[in-house]
Design a protein around this motif. Structure first.
Motif, PDB file in Angstrom:
ATOM      1  N   ILE A  17       0.975  -1.148   0.081  1.00 46.01           N
ATOM      2  CA  ILE A  17       0.092   0.008  -0.172  1.00 46.01           C
ATOM      3  C   ILE A  17       0.953   1.250   0.074  1.00 46.01           C
ATOM      4  CG2 ILE A  17      -1.931   1.118   1.205  1.00 46.01           C
ATOM      5  CD1 ILE A  17      -2.655  -1.653   0.210  1.00 46.01           C
ATOM      6  N   THR A  18       0.551   2.196  -0.740  1.00 45.77           N
ATOM      7  CA  THR A  18       1.470   3.218  -1.017  1.00 45.77           C
ATOM      8  C   THR A  18       0.710   4.366  -0.418  1.00 45.77           C
ATOM      9  OG1 THR A  18       0.640   3.683  -3.132  1.00 45.77           O
ATOM     10  CG2 THR A  18       2.670   2.454  -2.949  1.00 45.77           C
ATOM     11  N   PHE A  19       1.471   5.263   0.449  1.00 48.49           N
ATOM     12  CA  PHE A  19       1.032   6.466   1.024  1.00 48.49           C
ATOM     13  C   PHE A  19       1.490   7.863   0.558  1.00 48.49           C
ATOM     14  CE2 PHE A  19       0.211   2.864   4.054  1.00 48.49           C
ATOM     15  CZ  PHE A  19      -1.124   2.947   4.092  1.00 48.49           C
ATOM     16  N   GLY A  20       2.509   7.889  -0.170  1.00 52.08           N
ATOM     17  CA  GLY A  20       2.845   8.965  -0.758  1.00 52.08           C
ATOM     18  C   GLY A  20       3.722   9.776   0.366  1.00 52.08           C
ATOM     19  N   VAL A  67      -9.340  12.603  10.993  1.00 54.40           N
ATOM     20  CA  VAL A  67      -9.877  11.362  10.572  1.00 54.40           C
ATOM     21  C   VAL A  67     -10.513  11.371   9.256  1.00 54.40           C
ATOM     22  CG1 VAL A  67     -12.356  10.106  11.104  1.00 54.40           C
ATOM     23  CG2 VAL A  67     -10.688  11.004  12.899  1.00 54.40           C
ATOM     24  N   TYR A  68     -11.040  12.803   8.813  1.00 50.34           N
ATOM     25  CA  TYR A  68     -11.349  12.788   7.594  1.00 50.34           C
ATOM     26  C   TYR A  68     -10.366  12.618   6.310  1.00 50.34           C
ATOM     27  CZ  TYR A  68     -12.804  15.378   3.205  1.00 50.34           C
ATOM     28  OH  TYR A  68     -13.210  15.677   1.909  1.00 50.34           O
ATOM     29  N   ARG A  69      -9.286  13.163   6.732  1.00 46.74           N
ATOM     30  CA  ARG A  69      -8.107  13.071   5.787  1.00 46.74           C
ATOM     31  C   ARG A  69      -7.716  11.586   5.807  1.00 46.74           C
ATOM     32  NH1 ARG A  69      -4.472  18.200   7.816  1.00 46.74           N
ATOM     33  NH2 ARG A  69      -5.580  19.782   6.586  1.00 46.74           N
ATOM     34  N   LEU A  70      -7.718  10.687   6.811  1.00 52.10           N
ATOM     35  CA  LEU A  70      -7.227   9.385   6.877  1.00 52.10           C
ATOM     36  C   LEU A  70      -8.228   8.531   5.997  1.00 52.10           C
ATOM     37  CD1 LEU A  70      -5.571   7.107   7.904  1.00 52.10           C
ATOM     38  CD2 LEU A  70      -6.856   6.884   9.659  1.00 52.10           C
ATOM     39  N   ARG A  71      -9.513   8.839   6.069  1.00 56.28           N
ATOM     40  CA  ARG A  71     -10.412   8.096   5.346  1.00 56.28           C
ATOM     41  C   ARG A  71     -10.228   8.287   4.027  1.00 56.28           C
ATOM     42  NH1 ARG A  71     -14.199   5.592   8.225  1.00 56.28           N
ATOM     43  NH2 ARG A  71     -15.059   6.594  10.251  1.00 56.28           N
ATOM     44  N   LEU A  74      -7.074   6.449   2.896  1.00 60.88           N
ATOM     45  CA  LEU A  74      -7.473   4.756   2.716  1.00 60.88           C
ATOM     46  C   LEU A  74      -8.220   4.662   1.510  1.00 60.88           C
ATOM     47  CD1 LEU A  74      -8.025   4.144   6.355  1.00 60.88           C
ATOM     48  CD2 LEU A  74      -6.044   3.521   4.920  1.00 60.88           C
ATOM     49  N   GLU A  75      -9.266   5.644   1.351  1.00 56.11           N
ATOM     50  CA  GLU A  75      -9.973   5.459  -0.067  1.00 56.11           C
ATOM     51  C   GLU A  75      -9.074   5.260  -1.426  1.00 56.11           C
ATOM     52  OE1 GLU A  75     -12.933   8.305   0.421  1.00 56.11           O
ATOM     53  OE2 GLU A  75     -13.878   7.444   1.922  1.00 56.11           O
ATOM     54  N   GLU A  83     -15.575   0.074   4.836  1.00 57.75           N
ATOM     55  CA  GLU A  83     -15.316   0.862   6.003  1.00 57.75           C
ATOM     56  C   GLU A  83     -14.053   0.397   6.792  1.00 57.75           C
ATOM     57  OE1 GLU A  83     -17.895   2.277   9.682  1.00 57.75           O
ATOM     58  OE2 GLU A  83     -18.167   0.159   9.297  1.00 57.75           O
ATOM     59  N   TYR A  84     -13.186   1.053   6.723  1.00 56.68           N
ATOM     60  CA  TYR A  84     -11.711   0.936   7.076  1.00 56.68           C
ATOM     61  C   TYR A  84     -11.557   0.859   8.643  1.00 56.68           C
ATOM     62  CZ  TYR A  84     -10.906   1.873   2.291  1.00 56.68           C
ATOM     63  OH  TYR A  84     -10.900   1.644   0.784  1.00 56.68           O
ATOM     64  N   PHE A  85     -12.306   1.754   9.163  1.00 61.94           N
ATOM     65  CA  PHE A  85     -12.226   1.658  10.718  1.00 61.94           C
ATOM     66  C   PHE A  85     -13.695   2.387  11.143  1.00 61.94           C
ATOM     67  CE2 PHE A  85     -10.491   5.560   9.233  1.00 61.94           C
ATOM     68  CZ  PHE A  85     -10.869   6.400   9.979  1.00 61.94           C
ATOM     69  N   THR A  86     -13.835   2.072  12.700  1.00 64.65           N
ATOM     70  CA  THR A  86     -15.317   2.567  13.069  1.00 64.65           C
ATOM     71  C   THR A  86     -14.593   3.479  14.067  1.00 64.65           C
ATOM     72  OG1 THR A  86     -15.216   0.792  14.761  1.00 64.65           O
ATOM     73  CG2 THR A  86     -16.424   0.604  12.572  1.00 64.65           C
TER      74      THR A  86
END
Length: 225
Positions: A17-20, A67-71, A74-75, A83-86
């Motif tokens: 998985i690449t996250f730049g 949280v918004y940026r992390l979603r 991941l998207e 849904e990656y996390f709750t």
């Protein structure tokens, strides 16, 4: 598969998985906290870890942005949609829909398993498996974070204790090839620690004195400097 020892990486279905440029952002720290705390981590603890030093007037709002940026990260990654996390009941928890295998958790599980083994050979076998997971310090790019510092010290101590026990077992049983291999691996991870001495002893035990002297020369110069 999640690597946290010696670096951070994630792979899914055999693909990394690449996250730049996001690897040391607050969003990535939040991801790492969830991956590390598989049973969940409280919202208050996340706020304390991510923003405790910041003196922010509204850390809860900053967390919402994180949280918004992390979603979004991941998207846009190679992970499958879902849904990656709750964030229910004031807890952050990685979703069970994407199974996890985290190297540091496997390492600790095996260390704990070895502590319960009463048969020496079986204990050594389990410790060998544990050592195979260890590739360096815990989350080294976050080495300045308080929570990471504590975990790094803990896991390095567990590694050193297990490593020494296995190396001494190899020495006692004249398993010099295994001793040389494991000492070489340890020396590549921590070149300034004294695991080189086991390499020297292994080489001497194998009758390879000239090679042992080549290892000893640079080590003795370093010790004297």
């Amino acid at each position: 598969m999640v690597q946290m020892l010696g670096g951070f990486s994630m792979s899914y279905d055999g693909k990394e998985i690449t996250f730049g440029k996001n690897r040391i952002s607050k969003s990535m720290q939040l991801l790492q906290l969830m991956l590390y705390n598989k049973k969940g981590i409280s919202r208050s603890k996340v706020v304390d870890i991510l923003y405790g030093r910041g003196g922010l007037s509204d850390p809860s709002n900053n967390l919402r942005v994180t949280v918004y940026r992390l979603r979004k990260i991941l998207e846009e990654s190679e992970l499958p949609p879902g849904e990656y996390f709750t964030t229910e009941n004031a807890m952050f928890r990685w979703s069970d829909s994407i199974p996890l295998c985290v190297d540091v958790l496997e390492f600790q599980r095996l260390i704990d398993q070895a502590s319960e083994e009463t048969q020496k050979e079986r204990r050594i076998a389990v410790l060998e498996c544990a050592l195979s997971w260890y590739r360096g310090d815990f989350l080294p790019k976050l080495s300045g974070e308080d929570w990471v510092i504590l975990e790094t010290v803990h896991y390095k101590k567990e590694y050193e204790d297990a490593l020494e026990e296995v190396l001494e077992y190899y020495r006692e049983n004249k398993r010099y090839r295994d001793m040389l291999r494991l000492a070489a691996e340890a020396s590549s991870i921590y070149p300034f620690d004294e695991w080189q001495t086991y390499k020297i002893d292994a080489l001497i035990g194998m009758g390879r004195e000239k090679e042992a002297y080549k290892v000893y020369g640079p080590m003795s110069r370093f010790s004297a400097s």
